[in-house]
Design a protein around this motif. Structure first.
Motif, short mmCIF file in Angstrom:
data_model
loop_
_atom_site.label_atom_id
_atom_site.label_comp_id
_atom_site.label_asym_id
_atom_site.label_seq_id
_atom_site.Cartn_x
_atom_site.Cartn_y
_atom_site.Cartn_z
N ASN A 140 54.39 28.06 35.36
CA ASN A 140 53.36 27.91 34.21
C ASN A 140 52.12 27.47 35.05
OD1 ASN A 140 51.42 27.35 32.27
ND2 ASN A 140 53.06 26.34 31.01
N ALA A 141 51.19 28.26 35.64
CA ALA A 141 50.17 27.99 36.32
C ALA A 141 49.12 27.07 35.63
CB ALA A 141 49.46 29.29 36.93
N ASP A 142 49.04 27.26 34.21
CA ASP A 142 48.02 26.78 33.54
C ASP A 142 48.37 25.24 33.05
OD1 ASP A 142 46.49 28.88 33.33
OD2 ASP A 142 47.24 29.90 31.67
N ALA A 143 49.62 24.94 33.18
CA ALA A 143 50.06 23.63 32.56
C ALA A 143 49.46 22.35 33.46
CB ALA A 143 51.88 23.54 32.66
N GLU A 144 49.10 21.43 32.74
CA GLU A 144 48.70 20.11 33.32
C GLU A 144 49.93 19.36 33.75
OE1 GLU A 144 45.68 19.24 33.89
OE2 GLU A 144 44.68 20.88 32.81
N ILE A 145 50.11 18.75 34.96
CA ILE A 145 51.27 18.04 35.53
C ILE A 145 50.89 16.54 35.45
CG2 ILE A 145 52.71 17.90 37.30
CD1 ILE A 145 52.54 20.72 37.91
N ILE A 146 51.75 15.84 35.04
CA ILE A 146 51.41 14.36 35.07
C ILE A 146 52.86 13.76 35.47
CG2 ILE A 146 51.22 12.30 33.52
CD1 ILE A 146 49.89 14.05 31.55
N ASP A 147 52.57 13.11 36.70
CA ASP A 147 53.90 12.28 37.11
C ASP A 147 53.88 10.95 36.41
OD1 ASP A 147 54.27 14.32 38.88
OD2 ASP A 147 53.11 13.41 40.50
N ALA A 148 55.25 10.80 36.37
CA ALA A 148 55.26 9.43 35.43
C ALA A 148 56.52 8.50 36.34
CB ALA A 148 55.59 9.49 34.11
N VAL A 149 56.36 7.29 36.05
CA VAL A 149 57.57 6.50 36.58
C VAL A 149 57.71 5.55 35.16
CG1 VAL A 149 58.26 4.38 37.89
CG2 VAL A 149 56.94 6.32 38.59
N TYR A 150 59.01 5.48 34.92
CA TYR A 150 59.47 4.66 33.85
C TYR A 150 58.62 5.09 32.36
CZ TYR A 150 61.74 1.42 37.08
OH TYR A 150 62.32 0.94 37.97
N GLY A 151 58.29 6.21 32.31
CA GLY A 151 57.56 7.11 31.10
C GLY A 151 56.34 6.34 31.10
N VAL A 153 52.66 6.94 30.57
CA VAL A 153 51.69 8.27 30.48
C VAL A 153 50.45 7.77 29.71
CG1 VAL A 153 51.30 10.46 29.84
CG2 VAL A 153 53.62 9.92 30.81
N ASP A 154 49.30 7.98 30.34
CA ASP A 154 48.21 7.63 29.59
C ASP A 154 48.26 8.53 28.48
OD1 ASP A 154 45.60 7.27 28.45
OD2 ASP A 154 44.51 7.18 30.54
N LEU A 155 48.05 7.93 27.12
CA LEU A 155 48.05 8.72 25.92
C LEU A 155 46.66 9.74 25.73
CD1 LEU A 155 48.82 5.95 23.07
CD2 LEU A 155 50.39 7.60 24.24
N ASP A 156 45.93 9.27 26.23
CA ASP A 156 44.65 10.44 26.38
C ASP A 156 45.12 11.67 27.11
OD1 ASP A 156 43.07 8.75 25.25
OD2 ASP A 156 42.26 7.93 26.78
N GLU A 157 46.15 11.72 27.96
CA GLU A 157 46.40 13.12 28.70
C GLU A 157 47.57 13.95 27.62
OE1 GLU A 157 46.67 12.10 33.05
OE2 GLU A 157 47.80 10.62 32.13
N VAL A 158 48.16 13.13 26.66
CA VAL A 158 48.94 14.07 25.95
C VAL A 158 48.49 13.96 24.45
CG1 VAL A 158 50.93 13.60 27.46
CG2 VAL A 158 50.30 11.95 25.68
N LEU A 159 47.60 13.11 24.02
CA LEU A 159 47.19 13.23 22.62
C LEU A 159 45.65 13.53 22.68
CD1 LEU A 159 48.74 10.04 21.08
CD2 LEU A 159 49.63 12.46 21.00
N GLY A 160 45.08 14.53 21.45
CA GLY A 160 44.03 15.08 21.36
C GLY A 160 43.32 15.80 22.77
N THR A 161 44.02 16.43 23.30
CA THR A 161 43.71 17.40 24.42
C THR A 161 43.17 18.42 23.74
OG1 THR A 161 45.55 18.39 24.63
CG2 THR A 161 45.61 16.35 25.95
N GLY A 162 43.47 19.21 22.69
CA GLY A 162 43.25 20.43 22.00
C GLY A 162 43.45 21.70 22.91
N LEU A 163 44.74 21.32 23.82
CA LEU A 163 45.15 22.60 24.71
C LEU A 163 45.66 23.67 23.92
CD1 LEU A 163 46.07 20.22 27.84
CD2 LEU A 163 43.98 21.63 27.61
N PHE A 164 46.55 23.12 22.82
CA PHE A 164 47.41 24.39 22.28
C PHE A 164 46.86 25.34 21.41
CE2 PHE A 164 50.34 26.14 19.18
CZ PHE A 164 51.41 26.22 20.10
N ASP A 165 47.31 26.55 22.06
CA ASP A 165 46.83 28.04 21.16
C ASP A 165 48.27 28.64 20.94
OD1 ASP A 165 46.18 30.63 21.07
OD2 ASP A 165 44.08 29.98 21.34
N LEU A 166 48.57 29.02 19.98
CA LEU A 166 49.90 29.67 19.74
C LEU A 166 50.02 30.79 20.23
CD1 LEU A 166 52.72 29.66 18.39
CD2 LEU A 166 51.54 30.28 16.24
#
Length: 342
Positions: A140-151, A153-166
């Protein structure tokens, strides 16, 4: 809110509808996080939001999907991707008849995601993490990759992104983009490359089966391959081949237009033009069209390996009647192809 003992996109669909409506009506929440089980397929869950009940109600009336997130384990994904295990081998089936393989589920979850969170990055080396990133970008070349330790993650990176298009998510995984001629240059930074193998000649089923039985040896560097093919022994069928890691699946998806009466062709002039654009005598629209994605691909060697699976001159002269008698080790398909073409 916990919902259990069922599937979120079928038996729990009504429950989900009721709970989302209830939470939305309270007017206290900006976002709703739906966490499905690790063995869920993302497409049916997303489609649940488009589902309309007999009463005309839909989740889209009160909520929309903003981001589809997949979490992968940096310490295990490379081994899991090379695994031949079924989900049942790990006691993680959705139903008694669930016969999915682990690698196929991993591919579906990554290909459909807008954001992939790579967890436990502190447990792997930098080289291993680079391999994980490369695998994700290959799928998936379009996916944003976020590295995480102990889970973390900045919420701004997974909420309110507007990235989804079915529509985009369901229609254009990387392999489909390549077939359409769309190449993603971002994946190149991870050493990912791809090409489309095409040939108007049919595959000898026995030789193709032998090639795909050990893909890590016969298709070096290939991380993912998928596309359409035709087996000489099944000349009416459009086959879809899908491979990831050590596993490969070939299944029918329809008939070639060349095997269908023209009376059944679409009336739409644009669709007919698209069929005729791929038409080559004497086999019509029958075509091998397979996308290969990976790292350090030897295109010439891979093409030669696939070419060796095609019928040779002597075999071709036997014609379709003779081809049907060729040894064919692939699982049987239905005796009568479906009426529609692919």
């Amino acid at each position: 809110v916990e919902m259990s003992n069922g599937c979120i996109c079928c038996t729990l669909r009504d429950d989900l509808l009721l709970e989302v409506r209830r939470l939305a009506a309270e007017g206290r929440f900006d976002y709703l996080l739906i966490e499905s089980t690790g063995i869920s397929e993302p497409m049916p869950i997303a489609a649940t939001f488009d589902f309309t009940t007999e009463e005309g109600e839909s989740l889209n009336d009160v909520a929309r999907i903003d981001t589809m997130v997949t979490v992968v384990d940096a310490a295990s994904i490379l081994n899991d991707y090379s695994s031949a295990e079924f989900l049942a081998d790990r006691g993680q089936t959705a139903a008694p008849e669930d016969n999915r393989r682990l690698v196929h589920l991993l591919v579906e979850q990554i290909e459909f995601a807008n954001v992939v969170v790579v967890s436990k990055t502190d447990l792997v080396s930098f080289d291993q993490l680079d391999q994980v990133h490369a695998l994700i970008k290959a799928l998936n070349a379009d996916a944003e990759i976020i590295d995480a330790v102990y889970g973390q993650v900045d919420l701004d990176e997974v909420l309110g992104t507007g990235l989804f298009d079915l529509e985009k998510a369901s229609a254009m995984p990387r392999w489909a983009q390549e077939l359409e001629g769309h190449h993603d240059s971002e994946a190149d930074t991870y050493g990912i490359e791809s090409f489309v193998y095409r040939s108007p000649k049919p595959f000898h089923p026995q030789r193709l089966h032998e090639l795909l039985a050990q893909p890590t040896a016969t298709l070096p560097g290939v991380l993912r391959y998928k596309g359409y093919l035709w087996l000489a022994s099944r000349p009416d069928w459009v086959g879809c081949v899908s491979g990831a890691g050590r596993m490969c699946n070939i299944e029918p998806v329809g008939r070639w237009w060349a095997a269908s009466p023209r009376s059944r062709w679409p009336d739409d002039a644009e669709m007919r033009a698209a069929i005729e654009a791929k038409w080559t005598e004497p086999y019509g629209d029958r075509l091998q069209e397979i996308v290969l994605i990976g790292q350090q691909l030897d295109r010439a060697a891979l093409t030669a390996a696939l070419d060796r699976c095609l019928l040779n001159f002597t075999e071709t002269r036997k014609g379709m009647a003779g081809w049907r008698e060729l040894p064919d080790p692939f699982p049987g398909w239905e005796a009568t192809p479906p009426a529609q073409a692919a």
